[in-house]
Scaffold this motif. Sequence first.
Motif, PDB file in Angstrom:
ATOM      1  N   SER A  22     -57.680 -28.466  -5.714  1.00  0.00           N
ATOM      2  CA  SER A  22     -57.190 -28.251  -7.211  1.00  0.00           C
ATOM      3  C   SER A  22     -55.920 -27.640  -7.287  1.00  0.00           C
ATOM      4  CB  SER A  22     -58.246 -27.590  -8.008  1.00  0.00           C
ATOM      5  OG  SER A  22     -59.499 -28.475  -7.912  1.00  0.00           O
ATOM      6  N   ALA A  23     -55.808 -26.374  -6.540  1.00  0.00           N
ATOM      7  CA  ALA A  23     -54.585 -25.775  -6.540  1.00  0.00           C
ATOM      8  C   ALA A  23     -53.631 -26.532  -6.051  1.00  0.00           C
ATOM      9  CB  ALA A  23     -54.574 -24.426  -5.644  1.00  0.00           C
ATOM     10  N   LEU A  24     -53.696 -27.221  -4.837  1.00  0.00           N
ATOM     11  CA  LEU A  24     -52.484 -28.221  -4.503  1.00  0.00           C
ATOM     12  C   LEU A  24     -52.027 -29.344  -5.294  1.00  0.00           C
ATOM     13  CD1 LEU A  24     -50.601 -29.337  -2.195  1.00  0.00           C
ATOM     14  CD2 LEU A  24     -52.751 -30.706  -1.454  1.00  0.00           C
ATOM     15  N   TYR A  25     -53.343 -29.904  -6.092  1.00  0.00           N
ATOM     16  CA  TYR A  25     -53.026 -30.778  -7.128  1.00  0.00           C
ATOM     17  C   TYR A  25     -52.187 -30.292  -8.180  1.00  0.00           C
ATOM     18  CZ  TYR A  25     -53.690 -34.978  -9.869  1.00  0.00           C
ATOM     19  OH  TYR A  25     -53.534 -36.118 -10.761  1.00  0.00           O
ATOM     20  N   ALA A  26     -52.593 -29.250  -8.797  1.00  0.00           N
ATOM     21  CA  ALA A  26     -51.850 -28.568  -9.824  1.00  0.00           C
ATOM     22  C   ALA A  26     -50.324 -28.538  -9.655  1.00  0.00           C
ATOM     23  CB  ALA A  26     -52.368 -27.246 -10.249  1.00  0.00           C
ATOM     24  N   THR A  27     -50.351 -27.813  -8.358  1.00  0.00           N
ATOM     25  CA  THR A  27     -48.791 -27.781  -7.830  1.00  0.00           C
ATOM     26  C   THR A  27     -48.045 -28.799  -7.516  1.00  0.00           C
ATOM     27  OG1 THR A  27     -49.508 -25.850  -6.569  1.00  0.00           O
ATOM     28  CG2 THR A  27     -47.310 -26.868  -6.175  1.00  0.00           C
TER      29      THR A  27
END
Length: 222
Positions: A22-27
Amino acid sequence: MLATMTRGVTHLGSSTLLFPLSALYATLLWRRHSAPLALRWLGAAALGLGVMGALKLFGHGCGLPAFPFLPEDRFVSPSGHAAFATIFYGSVGALAARGAGSPGWRTLILLATVALVAAISISRILVSAHSAAEVVAGLLVGGSAVALFLWSGRSLPPVRPRVPPLLLAAVALGLVGLVRVGDPSFIESGIRSVATQLSAESGLCPVPRVAAFDHGAYSQAR
């Protein structure tokens, strides 16, 4: 072989995998497309997971009312795997379908997304982590979060995001790691411990229900 496949599928909904993804996708959304879109996705995901945490805490501490559609089924801790999988894969699939070049590809992406979330949800029942009622509740919470995300971004300039290869590679590597070493997540056990303490000390629950269920068979619930 079947047991390994089931564990692999169920790990696709693990918070151990989906939090970093999720953190990767948001970035990726922020850098490649739109900061407001990334913030709306994070907000909808946080709200959905917050609702799940509250339901789990209350369910373990006080017990939840019978699920309307499955009143005879066990309903203590809604499935976090089903909810998180719906939020993450549902959002990724919806945006990827929006960026598809043709109606055929759009339909294929949406069907694949539904099939993936359904497989993860069914696997939670097969591994005896949750009842059908708990899985359905998780799907409803996750689906509501995805709907909120899509609704909140309706006024933003149109974007055509696609599924980045880096995200697919991260999913594959994370899944292989979880299958080989197991899921180290302690979220469910932590929520259960906090719920037990709160129900015992606060007196908010007339009859705490934590001890009324055998959680041994459901130790993998997240």
